[in-house]
Design an enzyme around this catalytic site. Structure first.
Site, PDB file in Angstrom:
ATOM      1  N   GLY A   1      78.564 103.865   1.109  1.00 23.05           N
ATOM      2  CA  GLY A   1      79.661 102.902   1.208  1.00 23.05           C
ATOM      3  C   GLY A   1      79.295 101.501   0.766  1.00 23.05           C
ATOM      4  O   GLY A   1      80.094 100.819   0.114  1.00 23.05           O
TER       5      GLY A   1
ATOM      6  N   LYS B   1      82.007 109.755  14.434  1.00 22.65           N
ATOM      7  CA  LYS B   1      80.842 110.603  14.190  1.00 22.65           C
ATOM      8  C   LYS B   1      80.599 111.554  15.365  1.00 22.65           C
ATOM      9  O   LYS B   1      80.346 112.753  15.180  1.00 22.65           O
ATOM     10  CB  LYS B   1      79.616 109.723  13.957  1.00 22.65           C
ATOM     11  CG  LYS B   1      78.376 110.489  13.493  1.00 22.65           C
ATOM     12  CD  LYS B   1      77.156 109.580  13.498  1.00 22.65           C
ATOM     13  CE  LYS B   1      77.289 108.379  12.597  1.00 22.65           C
ATOM     14  NZ  LYS B   1      77.202 108.733  11.176  1.00 22.65           N
TER      15      LYS B   1
ATOM     16  N   ASP C   1      79.981 112.097   6.648  1.00 17.71           N
ATOM     17  CA  ASP C   1      79.912 112.877   7.884  1.00 17.71           C
ATOM     18  C   ASP C   1      80.900 114.032   7.834  1.00 17.71           C
ATOM     19  O   ASP C   1      80.587 115.161   8.226  1.00 17.71           O
ATOM     20  CB  ASP C   1      80.231 112.001   9.097  1.00 17.71           C
ATOM     21  CG  ASP C   1      79.100 111.063   9.462  1.00 17.71           C
ATOM     22  OD1 ASP C   1      77.928 111.475   9.344  1.00 17.71           O
ATOM     23  OD2 ASP C   1      79.377 109.917   9.853  1.00 17.71           O
TER      24      ASP C   1
ATOM     25  N   LYS D   1      72.282 114.537   6.861  1.00 17.22           N
ATOM     26  CA  LYS D   1      73.192 113.566   6.261  1.00 17.22           C
ATOM     27  C   LYS D   1      72.560 112.196   6.380  1.00 17.22           C
ATOM     28  O   LYS D   1      72.185 111.756   7.479  1.00 17.22           O
ATOM     29  CB  LYS D   1      74.552 113.600   6.965  1.00 17.22           C
ATOM     30  CG  LYS D   1      75.551 112.573   6.427  1.00 17.22           C
ATOM     31  CD  LYS D   1      75.539 111.317   7.278  1.00 17.22           C
ATOM     32  CE  LYS D   1      76.485 110.247   6.731  1.00 17.22           C
ATOM     33  NZ  LYS D   1      76.541 109.066   7.614  1.00 17.22           N
TER      34      LYS D   1
ATOM     35  N   GLY E   1      75.096 105.631   4.204  1.00 15.55           N
ATOM     36  CA  GLY E   1      74.976 104.515   3.279  1.00 15.55           C
ATOM     37  C   GLY E   1      74.275 103.328   3.894  1.00 15.55           C
ATOM     38  O   GLY E   1      73.553 102.591   3.220  1.00 15.55           O
TER      39      GLY E   1
END
Length: 256
Positions: free
Chosen positions: A38, A211, A156, A6, A9
């Site tokens: 984002g 996270k 996430d 992953k 942004g």
């Protein structure tokens, strides 16, 4: 080895070097990339005059904001990542969670957050088809909601169930920080006890706290999970997230 990476942004917004994408493209085994975006969403909302709304640190997504979010994530950002991987020598195909029924989500709280979702089901057939054809899937987290309307899902929160749903061996959560940090050092291993100490001391907060909590759930399901910056791609350790310490060992958290 099947890896899900992953890329956040913030990492993308930092204009990573070509070498970072070469390292990503050079990871051994099969690879699936999930990306955020984002900062790009905020920039395009401001450009088009659509108000940027937040609630409890979460982006509110509704109306034209949802349409623009889907266009930015599944269009602009997705294709930039595909192009960067392809230039780095790894043939990639861009899709979203809506494609092939890959990610299905339910609204979290429409009254407060609008069209923001949480993944409830993963159908990995489209991923397996692309991998078997020698392609690397690049996945936008925009997912299929009720009546096939799109929902904006945090990257996430999309990457973790996706990794579990396709039977990945490891999950790398790539960001613009070298890992979970306590002061000027990176915490090498985080388990539930360490996470609790860090959260209560205020060291672990905001987006990183969310996270880590999600990463702990993934680790409890058997995934190898690491959090860090692009050095993870070159064998760097970052922060390893584990469900529990092996019997007879302990990890001391900072401040304990």
């Amino acid at each position: 080895m099947l890896s899900v990476v992953k890329i956040g942004g913030a990492w993308l917004g930092a204009r990573p070097r070509k070498e970072a994408f070469r390292a990503l493209a050079g990871l051994p085994g099969e690879l699936v990339v999930v990306h955020g975006g984002g900062k790009d969403i905020s920039r395009w909302l401001e450009r088009t005059g659509i108000p940027v709304e937040w609630s409890g640190g979460l982006r509110v997504t509704r109306g034209l904001g949802l349409e623009l979010t889907a266009m930015v994530l599944s269009g602009w950002v997705n294709k930039r990542v595909v192009a960067a991987l392809s230039r780095a020598g790894r043939e990639a195909v861009g899709i979203s969670g809506e494609d092939g029924g890959l990610l299905r989500a339910d609204p979290v709280d429409r009254a407060r957050l609008g069209e923001v979702g949480r993944i409830r089901r993963v159908d990995g057939r489209v991923i397996r088809g692309l991998l078997s054809g020698g392609y690397t899937p690049v996945v936008s987290p925009v997912s299929a909601g009720p009546e096939q309307m799109p929902l904006n899902v945090n990257a996430d929160e999309a990457a973790i169930p996706l990794a579990l749903g396709i039977g990945a061996d490891r999950l790398l959560l790539l960001s613009d920080v070298p890992g979970v940090q306590a002061g000027d050092r990176v915490v090498e291993i985080v388990d539930p006890d360490v996470a609790d100490v860090l959260a209560r001391s205020g060291v672990l907060a905001g987006g990183m706290l969310v996270k880590v909590r999600q990463a702990l759930e993934a680790a409890a399901s058997g995934l190898e999970v690491r959090i860090g910056d692009e050095r993870l791609l070159a064998g760097g350790s970052g922060t390893r997230v584990i469900a529990s310490q092996p019997s007879g060992t302990t990890t001391e958290a900072p401040g304990r």
